[in-house]
Write a protein that holds these residues in place. Structure first.
Motif, mmCIF file in Angstrom:
data_model
loop_
_atom_site.group_PDB
_atom_site.id
_atom_site.type_symbol
_atom_site.label_atom_id
_atom_site.label_comp_id
_atom_site.label_asym_id
_atom_site.label_seq_id
_atom_site.Cartn_x
_atom_site.Cartn_y
_atom_site.Cartn_z
ATOM 1 N N SER A 38 53.019 -21.488 46.064
ATOM 2 C CA SER A 38 53.698 -20.306 45.544
ATOM 3 C C SER A 38 52.757 -19.126 45.784
ATOM 4 O O SER A 38 51.588 -19.317 46.121
ATOM 5 C CB SER A 38 53.990 -20.459 44.052
ATOM 6 O OG SER A 38 52.789 -20.557 43.321
ATOM 7 N N LYS A 92 56.185 -14.988 36.071
ATOM 8 C CA LYS A 92 56.937 -15.934 35.242
ATOM 9 C C LYS A 92 56.584 -17.383 35.559
ATOM 10 O O LYS A 92 56.712 -18.265 34.702
ATOM 11 C CB LYS A 92 58.439 -15.734 35.465
ATOM 12 C CG LYS A 92 58.994 -14.437 34.912
ATOM 13 C CD LYS A 92 60.470 -14.305 35.281
ATOM 14 C CE LYS A 92 61.037 -12.967 34.838
ATOM 15 N NZ LYS A 92 62.457 -12.821 35.262
ATOM 16 N N LEU A 93 56.144 -17.623 36.778
ATOM 17 C CA LEU A 93 55.893 -18.990 37.226
ATOM 18 C C LEU A 93 54.428 -19.393 37.129
ATOM 19 O O LEU A 93 54.082 -20.540 37.408
ATOM 20 C CB LEU A 93 56.365 -19.136 38.682
ATOM 21 C CG LEU A 93 57.852 -18.831 38.913
ATOM 22 C CD1 LEU A 93 58.151 -18.782 40.397
ATOM 23 C CD2 LEU A 93 58.725 -19.863 38.222
ATOM 24 N N GLU A 94 53.573 -18.458 36.742
ATOM 25 C CA GLU A 94 52.145 -18.751 36.657
ATOM 26 C C GLU A 94 51.786 -19.374 35.310
ATOM 27 O O GLU A 94 52.280 -18.945 34.262
ATOM 28 C CB GLU A 94 51.324 -17.478 36.878
ATOM 29 C CG GLU A 94 51.318 -16.998 38.316
ATOM 30 C CD GLU A 94 50.753 -18.023 39.265
ATOM 31 O OE1 GLU A 94 49.661 -18.571 38.997
ATOM 32 O OE2 GLU A 94 51.419 -18.302 40.285
ATOM 33 N N ARG A 95 50.903 -20.373 35.352
ATOM 34 C CA ARG A 95 50.484 -21.052 34.130
ATOM 35 C C ARG A 95 49.450 -20.246 33.357
ATOM 36 O O ARG A 95 49.326 -20.377 32.143
ATOM 37 C CB ARG A 95 49.913 -22.426 34.471
ATOM 38 C CG ARG A 95 50.928 -23.408 35.046
ATOM 39 C CD ARG A 95 50.255 -24.694 35.477
ATOM 40 N NE ARG A 95 49.313 -24.470 36.564
ATOM 41 C CZ ARG A 95 48.536 -25.415 37.092
ATOM 42 N NH1 ARG A 95 48.569 -26.642 36.596
ATOM 43 N NH2 ARG A 95 47.729 -25.135 38.091
ATOM 44 N N SER A 96 48.677 -19.428 34.068
ATOM 45 C CA SER A 96 47.579 -18.686 33.440
ATOM 46 C C SER A 96 47.881 -17.196 33.459
ATOM 47 O O SER A 96 48.627 -16.708 34.315
ATOM 48 C CB SER A 96 46.267 -18.953 34.183
ATOM 49 O OG SER A 96 45.975 -20.334 34.218
ATOM 50 N N GLU A 99 43.004 -13.742 34.388
ATOM 51 C CA GLU A 99 42.062 -14.741 34.897
ATOM 52 C C GLU A 99 41.865 -14.640 36.404
ATOM 53 O O GLU A 99 40.963 -15.279 36.948
ATOM 54 C CB GLU A 99 42.544 -16.144 34.519
ATOM 55 C CG GLU A 99 42.498 -16.408 33.023
ATOM 56 C CD GLU A 99 42.830 -17.842 32.670
ATOM 57 O OE1 GLU A 99 42.850 -18.691 33.594
ATOM 58 O OE2 GLU A 99 43.065 -18.130 31.482
ATOM 59 N N ASP A 144 41.888 -26.795 41.641
ATOM 60 C CA ASP A 144 41.559 -27.429 40.368
ATOM 61 C C ASP A 144 40.145 -27.996 40.333
ATOM 62 O O ASP A 144 39.775 -28.704 39.397
ATOM 63 C CB ASP A 144 42.563 -28.547 40.075
ATOM 64 C CG ASP A 144 43.982 -28.024 39.904
ATOM 65 O OD1 ASP A 144 44.134 -26.961 39.277
ATOM 66 O OD2 ASP A 144 44.917 -28.664 40.414
#
Length: 895
Positions: free
Chosen positions: A453, A483-487, A491, A738
């Protein structure tokens, strides 16, 4: 492991292709015929086909621009010329609306220039302008001329001297001006400031890096691996000290906390004690980051430094800065690209010069050069119509350079480069079409496969573009990505300080995107096109993108002219394969970089040379509401004097059509100067199944299915493999996002349909259906009779001519919407009216709009720089200087 060889047949008739390629007039005819009314739009023609041009962008500029009366696209244009080799070269330039340069009132000139470019920094009157250049003290060149008209985009920037005089005399001035400190320290706490302080606090507790940390701690298996491991270690050292000092300096500006200042000073004086030509300079990124780290401390904490400390830092900074300047000047102005320079290092150098200006006599010259170079060549890999030739992954490395340098210029002079240059306005279209929110990317260039993404860097860039250009479209993009980002965005360090300290007061326009976006978007200057069935509904969106670029293959670009990638619902369906590993790794050079890894064409098993001379163009583009079409021309992509490769290809035309909602057509018309084996390639990251009887291939994902059928003018056999020709090994121990070592999976799928016998002419035709579910029954009913494929899919009737003795042709008709298309000049019948067109061999599209017939017609269009080069070498009757060596090419410029 699965390896399969299958035989299938097709009708083929042999004869030698005569009269291949007559001159093509470059123009576009678009006629709107409504009740007998016709409207035409024409472009000025160029006089030769692209096959006459050996290269569009040689490694170094080899002719003067602008010249031969070309209509310039910007006012004023940037004047550039081939370099004169040698030390301390100086140039004189003169410009006038009169060819004899005798009227001093009309003369614009510059003398003793140390770099090979000239920006007049003033608006030129419409008309013909003449210019000459010379190495100072020598004879003037021939008189060159160009034309300025009212269509040229005004980009009138202040002179370098005006910029330098506008710079503040006091410190700080890089991360913030002295006048900004009280305001920044009074800002309420937000996510960005908290993220900066959290990062700085971690560095307060961390040990100070040592010079010995820049040595590789392990050995590779050969000389190349050891070289790269040394580069990695050097880069990591420079990055660690730069990140620490940047965080500490930003935190100090926000808080005035002495602890941040003291730690930053300790690190800076540690760097100053290092050998500037030692391990910290092996990697140019690392070297530049050491330079800027010290410059930030010099500028941010200037009032805390003793004169001796200032002298220590200044001396160490200058040694590194001089190294960059001396290797760039009279070089970068003419070089097609030096990736690391334009990604980050020019930005680092610009900030370093800003920190030193007024305190060192050389800094003014360096600053002027950085200023002129940026304004002359940015955005170096983006066209006037947007886009980025090195792809979606490496564009992230250029984001801060492209935003922050213009903001410095605007802050001190008022000149708004961002809203002056069309690229900044159009770049959001490239982002929307080539890396949509919630979707993987188009798949072109290094590392693009690693972006499932857009991610936070794209969100950050889109947000800045939204604010700076008042773009509701960019605001929509940033919102959708977010909207689709976890963080949280805070950051992501890219543009975080710009957002906090420089653009915080700019309003964000209301997010808005029209529900009905055009199916496709072509980026002619850089050679990209993307087609979408419905880009506002990502879960059901069918996306196909094609690259055929005048930049060819260079840097982080791959050998991928006239190749395509297909995605559905944002998932990679039919997609190129492999892994970058490192620039010179055998897997990259033997597979990932090679055309073998792409959805393209091989000739005698060979792909396109890795060279700027192996180029292509997107030469045609048409679209309606349910059909979009693009033509790629990679006829020049299979030869290079630079690499001593020539595979005899004289024609490689790929016609790409998207029929909404779920059908893709790929029609290839190929020819060579000799009989060769042709291979049609298609790949998938997931398991592929084939049926040789019907010549079909299929990939079935969790939420996406793709099924295709291939026809050809000659007998072909299928070869399906799930193994790379050259294995990929993570010997660098590279980590993913990650922090886990990357796994280079060797179970991707590769299908090649190769001719059984050699032939000089070949045609392929593929029909691919894509969706959450696909009914292949209609696909299997296609008829192949007398060299012509006929097939009906839903409301679409399709006909493709594969008989190579006949003229090429692809025709499409929708029985409900009445949309009609022809790739090669057939008469279209729309509402029972025949539309003959005015250009022989043109591509034609007819639609019904507001209950009236609309007719569109297009012939080959060449990018502006291609037209310019063609015109110069033809009008001057000069041989093209191809195969130029790049003796000064720094290998690590693309590591």
């Amino acid at each position: 492991m699965k390896r399969h060889n299958y035989l299938s047949s097709a009708i083929f008739k042999k004869s030698y292709l005569k009269g291949l390629f007559s001159a093509i007039l470059v123009s576009v005819f678009v006629g709107y015929m409504l009740l007998g009314y016709a409207k035409m739009l024409d472009r000025e023609p160029a006089q030769n086909a692209p096959s006459t041009l050996a290269v569009v962008y040689p490694r170094y500029l080899d002719y003067p621009i602008p010249s031969t009366g070309m209509e310039v696209r910007t006012n004023p244009p940037i004047i550039r010329w081939p370099l004169s080799k040698g030390k301390d070269i100086r140039y004189d330039v003169r410009l006038s609306p009169e060819p004899d340069f005798t009227d001093p009132a009309k003369l614009v000139q510059e003398t003793n220039l140390p770099w090979a470019l000239f920006n007049p920094h003033r608006k030129l009157e419409s008309g013909t302008w003449y210019w000459q250049v010379r190495q100072s003290g020598e004879q003037w060149s021939a008189v060159r001329h160009f034309t300025v008209d009212e269509t040229a985009v005004e980009i009138v920037s202040p002179t370098a001297d005006q910029f330098l005089k506008a710079l503040p005399k006091g410190h700080p001035r890089v991360l913030a001006a002295a006048t900004d400190l009280s305001l920044l320290r009074s800002l309420p706490s937000d996510e960005d400031s908290r993220a900066i302080l959290l990062s700085a606090d971690k560095y307060l507790m961390a040990p100070i890096p040592q010079e010995t940390d820049g040595r590789a701690n392990r050995q590779g298996e050969d000389k190349e691996q050891n070289r790269k491991l040394s580069l990695d270690a050097s880069k990591e050292l420079g990055t660690s000290v730069y990140n620490a000092i940047l965080s500490l300096s930003e935190a100090f500006i926000l808080t005035a906390n002495d602890a941040y200042a003291n730690k930053a000073l300790e690190i800076a004086f540690e760097i100053a004690d290092w050998d500037p030509k030692g391990v910290s300079s092996i990697n140019d990124f690392g070297d530049a980051r050491c330079m800027l780290a010290m410059a930030l401390v010099y500028d941010t904490f200037f009032d805390r430094l003793s004169e001796a400390q200032k002298a220590t830092l200044l001396s160490s900074i200058k040694t590194r800065a001089y190294h960059f300047y001396s290797s760039w000047v009279n070089n970068m102005e003419a070089r097609v690209l030096s990736g690391h320079v334009w990604q980050h290092i020019l930005h680092y150098f610009f900030q370093t010069c800003l920190a030193l200006h007024g305190d060192d006599q050389d800094a003014a010259t360096w600053m002027a050069y950085a200023y002129e170079l940026f304004l002359a060549r940015a955005p170096i890999l983006g066209g006037m119509d947007g886009g980025w030739a090195e792809g979606v992954s490496y564009f992230r490395m250029n984001m801060e350079t492209l935003i922050d340098i213009p903001l410095f210029i605007q802050k001190y002079t008022g000149f708004d480069f961002i809203n002056s240059h069309p690229w900044y306005v159009h770049q959001i279209d490239w982002m929307l079409y080539h890396i949509p929110p919630g979707s993987s990317s188009d798949g072109f260039a290094d590392n693009s496969e690693e972006l499932p993404s857009p991610g936070p860097a794209y969100q950050s860039f889109a947000l800045e573009i939204a604010k700076l250009t008042n773009s509701s479209k960019a605001s929509w993009y940033a919102n959708e990505v977010g909207k689709l980002e976890r963080s949280p965005l805070s950051e992501e360090p890219t543009l975080r300080w710009v957002r906090l300290a420089k653009t915080r007061d700019l309003s964000v326009p209301k997010a808005s995107l029209e529900l009905k976006q055009p199916i496709g978007r072509m980026f002619n200057d850089i050679g990209l096109v993307a087609l979408h069935s419905d880009m506002t509904d990502n879960s059901n969106n069918l996306m196909v993108a094609m690259r055929s670029s005048p930049f060819g293959s260079y840097g982080h670009m791959l050998s991928d002219q006239n190749v395509f990638n297909i995605l559905y619902g944002g998932q990679k369906l039919f997609y190129r394969t492999g892994y970058k590993v490192s620039m010179n790794d055998p897997h990259r050079t033997g597979w990932y970089q090679h055309t073998k890894s792409q959805n393209g064409i091989l000739v005698d098993g060979m792909g396109q040379p890795y060279s700027t001379e192996a180029y292509g163009i997107i030469s045609r583009f048409l679209q309606g509401e349910d059909l979009a079409y693009a033509k790629g021309d990679a006829s020049n992509a299979y030869s290079s004097k630079e690499t001593s490769e020539y595979y005899g290809v004289v024609k490689n035309d790929r016609h790409l059509v998207l029929l909404t909602p779920n059908v893709i057509l790929i029609y290839d018309d190929l020819a060579a100067s000799k009989a060769v084996d042709w291979s049609w390639l298609i790949h998938s990251l997931e398991e592929m199944e084939i049926d040789t009887k019907d010549q079909t291939f299929a990939v079935d994902l969790e939420n996406a299915v793709g099924k295709g059928r291939l026809w050809s003018s000659d007998n072909v056999f299928f070869h399906l493999s799930d193994t790379f020709a050259v294995s990929a090994v993570n010997w660098r121990e590279t980590l993913d996002a990650d922090g886990i070592p990357k796994s280079y999976d060797d179970s991707q799928y590769h299908l090649a349909a190769t001719t059984l016998s050699k032939t000089s002419r070949m045609r392929f035709f593929a029909v691919i259906q894509v969706g959450k579910e696909v009914d292949e029954s209609a696909l299997l009913t296609g008829d192949f009779t007398n060299g012509t494929v006929s097939i009906k899919l839903g409301d679409w009737s399709i006909r493709a001519i594969l008989d190579s003795d006949a003229a090429p042709g692809l025709q499409v008709q929708n029985t409900v919407t009445e949309t009609a298309f022809s790739s090669h000049g057939d008469t279209l019948l729309i509402r029972n009216q025949p539309f003959l067109g005015s250009r022989e061999g043109s591509s034609r599209l007819g639609i019904v709009k507001d209950d009236m017939p609309v007719f569109m017609e297009v012939i080959d269009q060449f990018p502006y720089d291609m037209q310019s080069r063609l015109r110069y070498f033809q009008m001057n009757q000069l041989p093209q200087p191809v195969g130029l060596s790049d003796s000064s090419l720094n290998q690590q410029a693309y590591d």
